[in-house]
Enzyme design. Structure first.
Site, PDB file in Angstrom:
ATOM      1  N   SER A  24      14.433 -43.051  52.588  1.00  0.00           N
ATOM      2  CA  SER A  24      14.442 -43.299  51.056  1.00  0.00           C
ATOM      3  C   SER A  24      13.931 -44.920  50.877  1.00  0.00           C
ATOM      4  O   SER A  24      13.884 -45.654  51.936  1.00  0.00           O
ATOM      5  CB  SER A  24      15.902 -43.321  50.322  1.00  0.00           C
ATOM      6  OG  SER A  24      15.797 -43.960  49.254  1.00  0.00           O
ATOM      7  N   TYR A  50      24.622 -45.834  50.704  1.00  0.00           N
ATOM      8  CA  TYR A  50      23.528 -45.066  50.643  1.00  0.00           C
ATOM      9  C   TYR A  50      22.505 -46.046  51.451  1.00  0.00           C
ATOM     10  O   TYR A  50      21.867 -45.380  52.433  1.00  0.00           O
ATOM     11  CB  TYR A  50      22.991 -44.856  49.286  1.00  0.00           C
ATOM     12  CG  TYR A  50      21.864 -44.013  49.187  1.00  0.00           C
ATOM     13  CD1 TYR A  50      21.979 -42.695  49.747  1.00  0.00           C
ATOM     14  CD2 TYR A  50      20.769 -44.234  48.584  1.00  0.00           C
ATOM     15  CE1 TYR A  50      20.890 -41.718  49.779  1.00  0.00           C
ATOM     16  CE2 TYR A  50      19.519 -43.570  48.517  1.00  0.00           C
ATOM     17  CZ  TYR A  50      19.676 -42.166  49.090  1.00  0.00           C
ATOM     18  OH  TYR A  50      18.798 -41.255  49.032  1.00  0.00           O
TER      19      TYR A  50
END
Ligand SMILES: NC(=O)c1ccc[n+]([C@@H]2O[C@H](COP(=O)([O-])OP(=O)(O)OC[C@H]3O[C@@H](n4cnc5c(N)ncnc54)[C@H](OP(=O)(O)O)[C@@H]3O)[C@@H](O)[C@H]2O)c1
Length: 254
Positions: free
Chosen positions: A149, A162
């Site tokens: 990501s 995350y």
């Protein structure tokens, strides 16, 4: 060319929605036989029907890959039922956002379990098959694509764990790339910015509202945009490897 991946077998984790679903369709459209893995079997069955209706071949694998034996079974069943494994797309993941202070610890566990452990278990099981495919496969090269990501490049407040998991995916991918690249197993890292999928829907309501607000006036990418990048990576000629792609919506600053 629609048959660039003819004769190859791909396994896509997290294929029941979003980027994984779009990637399975894209690889199938280019001639790969695609094993599709996730927990929601009804969604996988619907995708399998779409793939078969389009003339493709597929194998549905219902699995929770946070469980090591299930992850290993997913990889081994792909290789035994379909005869080989040329491409692994490590895509399954969760993004549960919010401040670190007073965060629900089960959310951290969920992200570490799927984004890190699930990816590692699949990678570990797949490496021997990918090495074999690079030796005797139709393309003499094989691919592992790890979906990280933009959060694996740039930490942001409210995204700490995350960020941790996706930075870990980046570090692991580069280390594994160095170990395997001379044997023609390519390890690639894909780092998307905002994509319109179900990813945010697993968050607490107040977090979902913050996310909606952040992206209210931004045109997010579609899962097919990322699938197209993955298709590009795995269809490069044997002598070149796309190590890393960072892809943001044009309007996304951070
Ligand atoms: N959407 C974005 O903006 C964005 C941006 C950057 C990176 N990413 C990354 O892209 C990847 C795909 O996410 P997405 O956006 O396509 O979201 P999504 O639609 O929610 O897809 C996530 C997939 O992961 C699967 N999954 C979750 N837990 C699993 C488990 N324990 N075992 C097996 N499969 C599991 C889900 O299937 P089941 O629930 O059926 O198991 C689903 O197919 C993730 O790694 C995410 O971090 C997304």
């Amino acid at each position: 060319m629609a048959d660039e991946l003819a004769g190859t077998v791909a396994l896509v984790t997290g294929a029941s929605s979003g980027i994984g679903e779009a990637t399975a369709l894209a690889l199938s459209a280019h001639g790969a036989t695609v094993a599709i893995a996730a927990r929601r079997k009804d969604r996988l069955d619907a995708l399998a029907t779409t793939i078969r209706d389009g003339g493709g071949q597929t194998l549905v694998l219902e699995a929770d890959i946070t469980c090591q034996p299930e992850a290993e079974r997913t990889v081994e069943t792909t290789a035994s039922e379909l005869g080989r494994l040329d491409i692994l797309v490590n895509n399954a993941g969760m993004m549960l956002l919010g401040p670190i202070e007073n965060a629900p610890l089960h959310e951290w566990d969920q992200m570490v379990d799927i984004n890190v452990r699930g990816l590692l278990y699949c990678a570990h099981a797949a490496v021997p098959h990918l090495l074999r495919a690079a030796e005797d496969g139709p393309r003499q090269v094989s691919d592992m694509v790890n979906v990280s990501s933009v959060a694996g490049r740039a930490p942001r407040r409210g995204s700490g764990v995350y960020n941790l998991t996706k930075h870990g995916v980046g570090a692991f991918s580069e280390s594994l790339r160095q170990e395997l690249t001379t044997r023609h197993v390519r390890i690639s890292l894909v780092e998307p910015g905002a994509v319109a999928t179900e990813l945010v829907s697993h968050n607490r309501p107040e977090i979902q509202e913050q996310s909606r607000e952040r992206f209210r006036n931004m045109e997010r990418m579609q899962p097919t945009d990322i699938a197209d990048a993955i298709r590009y990576i795995v269809t490069r000629p044997r002598h070149m490897a796309i190590n890393e792609i960072l892809i943001r919506p044009t309007e996304q600053e951070l």
